[in-house]
Design an enzyme around this catalytic site. Structure first.
Site, PDB file in Angstrom:
ATOM      1  N   SER A 258      39.962  63.530  30.590  1.00  0.00           N
ATOM      2  CA  SER A 258      38.524  63.935  30.489  1.00  0.00           C
ATOM      3  C   SER A 258      38.209  64.777  29.681  1.00  0.00           C
ATOM      4  CB  SER A 258      37.769  63.641  31.833  1.00  0.00           C
ATOM      5  OG  SER A 258      38.200  64.965  32.547  1.00  0.00           O
ATOM      6  N   LYS A 259      36.768  65.011  29.660  1.00  0.00           N
ATOM      7  CA  LYS A 259      36.423  66.173  29.064  1.00  0.00           C
ATOM      8  C   LYS A 259      36.787  67.617  29.479  1.00  0.00           C
ATOM      9  CE  LYS A 259      33.226  66.005  25.732  1.00  0.00           C
ATOM     10  NZ  LYS A 259      34.224  66.276  24.352  1.00  0.00           N
ATOM     11  N   ARG A 260      37.070  67.818  30.704  1.00  0.00           N
ATOM     12  CA  ARG A 260      37.565  68.818  31.558  1.00  0.00           C
ATOM     13  C   ARG A 260      38.723  69.375  30.470  1.00  0.00           C
ATOM     14  NH1 ARG A 260      40.447  67.891  35.859  1.00  0.00           N
ATOM     15  NH2 ARG A 260      40.000  65.818  35.785  1.00  0.00           N
ATOM     16  N   GLY A 262      39.273  69.306  27.409  1.00  0.00           N
ATOM     17  CA  GLY A 262      38.982  69.791  26.202  1.00  0.00           C
ATOM     18  C   GLY A 262      38.522  68.370  25.438  1.00  0.00           C
ATOM     19  N   GLU A 268      35.882  65.369  17.244  1.00  0.00           N
ATOM     20  CA  GLU A 268      36.167  66.458  17.531  1.00  0.00           C
ATOM     21  C   GLU A 268      37.396  67.153  17.044  1.00  0.00           C
ATOM     22  OE1 GLU A 268      34.597  67.572  22.039  1.00  0.00           O
ATOM     23  OE2 GLU A 268      35.192  65.474  21.741  1.00  0.00           O
TER      24      GLU A 268
END
Ligand code: GLU
Length: 497
Positions: A258-260, A262, A268
């Site tokens: 997840s975003k956590r 990175g 991106e």
């Protein structure tokens, strides 16, 4: 490996967001499998969720696919014989298929209201019925009566008739082996909603069947959908494809990515400056291996050697350090000229770094800088700090306080700088090259009776502003003779005698 040009695979993203790492890996596996088999790779846009699908997301996904270098043989922009390749354009096709199943007695209209369904479910729970799915209430309605109710405008869904004697549904999965589901637990699920839209399990099978998809490679979060989809294939009378459900991608902490952890979207990574080849190489290894040990797998090898039997069913771990390592290998494999054109110069432009003074740098200068930087750069963002001294006016170069105290503050620093200046000044202008610079400086420690560090570090501090830099010859060669001498002159008053 034997090829099979009849292989047809598809990547079918829902444009409800950007292309994420998991989706990108699914796309890579489909693409590589098609290429290795000499088959066909299809891109289909599963945009049936009108509230969450956007044209912007579709464009982002197409851009990401192009950046990844995953060319598709049929689909948006390239067309093909099995269009449309957008699900929203296929609604009449799904409706026709569903109505055909109703006409053939393989599906039926259901008029149960949500309240009735909830009450039936509660009752099944209360009597501890092992089957708590749809109670098949409308399965027995006479088709003519059902049609009359539909014609009269009564709201309905369309449900598939799972044969009562179907027995176990076995998914023959190329990754997981045989996975058995009990057909009794598959209730007569909805294939068309009351709002006239098809469900995912129906639309995807109608498309996969009409597109002649032979292998379905997708995330194993879809494994539980597969027995229902097999029911649809069987009802449609279409051959069931081979399934290959690939494992989840986890973060290094073992939790779902997840975003956590990175960056999660392909964009991106592109924007951070990862090379497409390195990124594809790394993602390909998240759950697949060539031979259990090779880690650098160029695109052409992937496209000729990918096979489903080397896909692991264990979750894969996305490790940013390994990705960085793979990227480093690809950077080191670039020629100086390639690095200069593709990585260095775009990064210099992004920072508006202009050459200092009159002289514009020539190709040889960029090649030299590239050769110095390549082992020291993973991402373009690693470049700026290392080249800033080359793009700063001599009298504006900031000298790091600690480095000044440590190296210019040592007894003898002034002697070292003076001797170095003299030796460097003697190098002819057209011979200002790393080897000549090193040859000029090399005798100094002995001549001055000083350690190498005491001689070379003050020069570094004077020219670069800090104590860390690549080899002294290259560092000074890149800065240019005139600037090196000017910077030594500027540092001399700070140096201890
Ligand atoms: N559109 C579906 C998804 O993105 C496709 C799943 C499938 O491959 O069947 O999850």
């Amino acid at each position: 490996m034997a090829t099979d040009s009849s292989v047809r695979v598809r990547f079918a993203p829902s444009p409800t967001g950007k292309l994420h790492i998991g989706g990108a890996r699914t796309a890579i596996y489909n693409w590589a499998f098609a290429r290795a088999m000499g088959g066909t790779f299809i891109l289909r846009i599963d945009d049936t969720d009108p509230t969450r699908s956007t044209e912007e997301n579709t464009q982002i996904i197409l851009r990401a696919m192009r950046w990844l270098g995953l060319d598709w043989d049929e689909g948006p922009e390239v067309g093909g014989d099995c269009g449309p390749y957008w699900q929203t354009e296929c609604l009449p096709i799904y409706r026709e298929a569903a109505e055909r199943l109703v006409a053939e007695g393989k599906a039926y209209y259901c008029f149960c209201s949500p309240e009735k369904l909830a009450a039936d479910h509660d009752a099944a729970v209360a009597r501890k019925d092992p089957f708590q799915g749809y109670q098949r209430t409308c399965r027995g309605i006479d088709p003519a009566e059902a049609q009359a109710r539909v014609d009269a405008g009564e709201p309905y869904t369309i449900r598939i008739k799972v044969p009562l004697d179907r027995g176990d549904v076995i998914v023959h999965d190329a990754v997981h082996g045989d996975v058995t589901f009990n057909a009794k637990e598959l209730d007569d699920f909805i294939i068309f909603r009351s709002d006239g839209t098809p469900t995912y399990n129906f639309a995807t099978v109608v498309d996969d069947a009409r597109m002649g998809i032979t292998h379905i490679i997708r995330g194993d979060d879809h494994l539980s959908n597969t027995p229902r989809q097999i029911m649809v294939y069987e009802a449609l009378g279409a051959p069931t494809p081979t399934f290959a459900h690939i494992s989840m991608i986890l973060g290094t902490d073992g939790k779902k990515l997840s975003k956590r952890h990175g960056a999660t979207s392909v964009e991106e990574y592109r924007d951070q400056g990862f090379l497409s080849d390195a990124f594809v190489n790394y993602l390909a290894l998240l759950g697949w291996s060539l031979d259990g040990e090779t880690t650098i797998i160029p695109r052409d090898v992937l496209a000729s050697r990918f096979s489903l039997d080397h896909v692991s069913k264990n979750p894969a771990i996305m490790d940013p350090e390994k990705l960085a390592w793979v990227q480093q290998q690809y950077i080191m494999a670039m020629t100086d000229e390639q690095f200069s054109d593709e990585v260095l110069i775009p990064e210099l432009h992004a920072h508006d770094l202009e050459p200092v003074g009159e002289c514009l740098h020539d190709a040889a200068w960029y090649d030299l800088l590239s050769s110095v930087l390549k082992p020291r750069v993973t991402l373009p963002s690693d470049i700026f700090d290392q080249v800033l001294y080359l793009y700063t006016d001599d009298d504006e170069l900031e000298l790091d306080e600690k480095a000044v105290a440590k190296w210019l503050g040592k007894t003898g620093a002034a002697d070292a700088l003076t001797a170095a200046r003299e030796a460097l000044a003697a190098i002819p202008d057209d011979g200002w090259e790393p080897a000549a610079i090193e040859a000029a400086l090399e005798p100094l420690p002995e001549k001055l009776g000083m350690g190498k560090g005491k001689v070379f570090q003050p020069i570094r501090v004077a020219v670069v502003g800090g104590a860390a830099s690549p080899g002294i010859g290259e560092t000074l060669a890149l800065a240019g003779k005139e600037h090196v001498l000017a910077r030594i002159d500027r540092a001399l008053p700070l140096a201890k005698r």
